[in-house]
Write a protein that holds these residues in place. Structure first.
Motif, short mmCIF file in Angstrom:
data_model
loop_
_atom_site.label_atom_id
_atom_site.label_comp_id
_atom_site.label_asym_id
_atom_site.label_seq_id
_atom_site.Cartn_x
_atom_site.Cartn_y
_atom_site.Cartn_z
N ILE A 205 0.87 -1.18 0.00
CA ILE A 205 0.00 0.00 0.00
C ILE A 205 0.91 1.23 0.00
CG2 ILE A 205 -1.57 1.39 1.41
CD1 ILE A 205 -2.81 -1.21 2.38
N THR A 206 0.64 2.15 -0.91
CA THR A 206 1.41 3.39 -0.99
C THR A 206 0.47 4.57 -0.74
OG1 THR A 206 2.95 2.46 -2.59
CG2 THR A 206 2.85 4.86 -2.45
N LEU A 207 0.87 5.45 0.15
CA LEU A 207 0.12 6.66 0.44
C LEU A 207 1.02 7.86 0.16
CD1 LEU A 207 -1.53 5.52 3.76
CD2 LEU A 207 -2.76 6.04 1.66
N VAL A 256 6.08 2.86 9.12
CA VAL A 256 5.93 2.31 7.77
C VAL A 256 7.22 1.63 7.34
CG1 VAL A 256 4.17 4.00 7.12
CG2 VAL A 256 6.59 4.52 6.72
N ASP A 257 7.18 0.93 6.21
CA ASP A 257 8.35 0.20 5.72
C ASP A 257 9.24 1.06 4.83
OD1 ASP A 257 7.58 -2.34 6.90
OD2 ASP A 257 5.95 -2.33 5.45
N ASP A 258 8.68 2.09 4.23
CA ASP A 258 9.46 3.00 3.40
C ASP A 258 8.87 4.40 3.56
OD1 ASP A 258 11.22 4.10 1.64
OD2 ASP A 258 10.44 3.12 -0.15
N PHE A 259 9.75 5.38 3.74
CA PHE A 259 9.32 6.75 4.01
C PHE A 259 10.26 7.68 3.27
CE2 PHE A 259 9.66 10.74 6.22
CZ PHE A 259 8.42 11.01 6.76
N ARG A 260 9.70 8.55 2.42
CA ARG A 260 10.58 9.46 1.69
C ARG A 260 9.82 10.71 1.24
NH1 ARG A 260 10.00 4.90 -1.75
NH2 ARG A 260 8.73 5.32 -3.62
N VAL A 268 5.21 13.68 0.67
CA VAL A 268 5.81 12.56 1.39
C VAL A 268 5.13 11.27 0.97
CG1 VAL A 268 4.26 12.84 3.39
CG2 VAL A 268 6.45 11.66 3.66
N THR A 269 5.93 10.24 0.76
CA THR A 269 5.43 8.93 0.35
C THR A 269 5.61 7.93 1.50
OG1 THR A 269 5.94 9.32 -1.98
CG2 THR A 269 5.68 7.03 -1.30
N LEU A 270 4.52 7.26 1.85
CA LEU A 270 4.53 6.24 2.90
C LEU A 270 4.19 4.90 2.26
CD1 LEU A 270 2.25 8.19 5.41
CD2 LEU A 270 4.73 8.31 5.27
N ILE A 271 5.00 3.88 2.50
CA ILE A 271 4.76 2.56 1.91
C ILE A 271 4.70 1.51 3.01
CG2 ILE A 271 5.66 0.77 0.37
CD1 ILE A 271 6.96 2.96 -1.28
N LYS A 272 3.66 0.71 2.97
CA LYS A 272 3.49 -0.41 3.90
C LYS A 272 3.39 -1.68 3.07
CE LYS A 272 2.79 -1.38 8.35
NZ LYS A 272 3.73 -0.97 9.41
N ARG A 273 4.38 -2.56 3.21
CA ARG A 273 4.37 -3.80 2.45
C ARG A 273 3.35 -4.77 3.04
NH1 ARG A 273 9.87 -2.64 2.57
NH2 ARG A 273 10.23 -4.09 4.29
N LEU A 274 2.66 -5.47 2.18
CA LEU A 274 1.60 -6.36 2.63
C LEU A 274 2.13 -7.63 3.28
CD1 LEU A 274 -0.94 -5.97 -0.30
CD2 LEU A 274 -0.93 -4.83 1.91
N ASP A 275 3.39 -7.97 3.00
CA ASP A 275 3.95 -9.18 3.60
C ASP A 275 4.88 -8.86 4.76
OD1 ASP A 275 5.95 -7.98 2.19
OD2 ASP A 275 6.69 -9.80 1.21
N ALA A 276 4.90 -7.59 5.19
CA ALA A 276 5.82 -7.20 6.26
C ALA A 276 5.26 -7.63 7.61
CB ALA A 276 6.05 -5.70 6.25
N PRO A 277 6.10 -8.17 8.51
CA PRO A 277 5.61 -8.58 9.83
C PRO A 277 5.32 -7.37 10.70
CG PRO A 277 7.99 -8.81 9.72
CD PRO A 277 7.53 -8.44 8.34
N ASP A 278 4.47 -7.57 11.71
CA ASP A 278 4.23 -6.51 12.68
C ASP A 278 5.50 -6.23 13.47
OD1 ASP A 278 1.61 -5.90 12.20
OD2 ASP A 278 0.82 -7.41 13.57
N VAL A 279 5.69 -4.97 13.79
CA VAL A 279 6.81 -4.58 14.64
C VAL A 279 6.25 -4.01 15.92
CG1 VAL A 279 8.85 -3.13 14.87
CG2 VAL A 279 8.23 -4.07 12.64
#
Length: 284
Positions: A205-207, A256-260, A268-279
């Motif tokens: 998911i990219t926001l 998030v998994d990627d922030f730039r 600003v771009t926020l990326i949350k990978r769908l297969d990423a484990p909870d932290v």
């Protein structure tokens, strides 16, 4: 075997009329007269469609719809609200809780069939294509509108493999960055438009949150907290007379998994990978 349609209405005459119309379209009606029966009936019959009254004797129909749409086991079942409530704000509430259609009583057979067809088409398309695509939200620069947009995003997140914790993280990141854009990018000018772009594909998911302000140098934000020195900015804020804060970027980056940022600093771009484990939040 015919597909089933769950009919939930405490008015027996209306319930029977809906059942006859549903049957004429080749569906098998399952008739309920109270909201408390819905969850069990959905689990047992797995309906292709739900026709749901709002003013039930035991539970609010909007609350039932909201509950079903937030559950990954049931959120792809299309729901049509069938109700005597005709005010615009009632329809808006229906949209907010994820209803796929809103049919006012009294209704004609043609209106019922059209609303059913639209809701079923949504379901068929969603199942065929999966969760993919892009949606843009253009909102006024006010926190109330940001919260409303974030609530609608959360409803869409519920259609993805994200866990409840990941959804909560993403909602918080949107509020942090959207709030920054309103306060710093737009200087609280409510007339400026804040754009939030939602993209989803099979991997992530990219926001994207974009303001209309002049931007800033993302590599040089001395009044914001950083991972290396999370409290060093506080003295500078005191010197500049800026309110306490400055943790939004650091916090959102950890959610998030990627922030730039873009080079201009107004996107600003926020990326949350769908297969990423909870932290766990305590490890961030």
């Amino acid at each position: 075997m015919p597909r089933t349609v769950l009919i939930v209405d405490d008015e027996r005459d209306t319930n029977d009329i809906l059942a006859s119309f549903v049957r004429s379209r080749g569906f098998e009606p399952i008739q309920l007269y109270a909201g408390a029966q819905v969850k069990a009936a959905v689990a047992e019959h797995k309906p292709a469609l739900i026709l749901l009254d709002v003013m039930l004797p035991d539970l609010d129909g909007f609350a039932i719809c909201d509950d079903l749409k937030r559950d990954r086991e049931t959120n792809l079942i299309p729901i049509v609200m069938v109700t005597a409530l005709q005010e615009d704000h009632h329809r808006v509430t229906g949209v907010r809780v994820g209803a796929n259609g809103y049919l006012s009583k009294p209704f004609t057979p043609e209106a019922l069939f059209r609303t059913m067809d639209e809701a079923l088409a949504w379901s068929d398309e969603h199942r065929k294509r999966g969760t993919s695509g892009e949606i843009n939200f253009d909102i006024r620069s006010e926190l109330t509108y940001l919260q409303q947009a974030n609530d609608m995003l959360a409803d869409m997140f519920a259609h993805t493999p994200l866990t409840d914790r990941q959804i909560k993280d993403l909602k918080q990141a949107v509020m942090e960055m959207g709030g920054n854009a309103i306060e710093w990018g737009h200087r609280k000018n409510a007339d400026l438009v804040l754009r939030i772009t939602y993209r989803i594909d099979s991997e992530a998911i990219t926001l994207i949150i974009q303001d209309q302000g002049p931007g800033f140098n993302p590599g040089d934000v001395p009044h914001a907290a950083s991972d290396e020195d999370p409290i060093g900015h506080i003295d500078l804020r005191n010197e500049l007379g800026i309110r306490e804060g400055g943790f939004g970027i650091m916090l959102a980056r950890g959610l998030v998994d990627d922030f730039r940022y873009n080079a201009r600093g107004n996107e600003v771009t926020l990326i949350k990978r769908l297969d990423a484990p909870d932290v766990d939040a305590t490890t961030r």
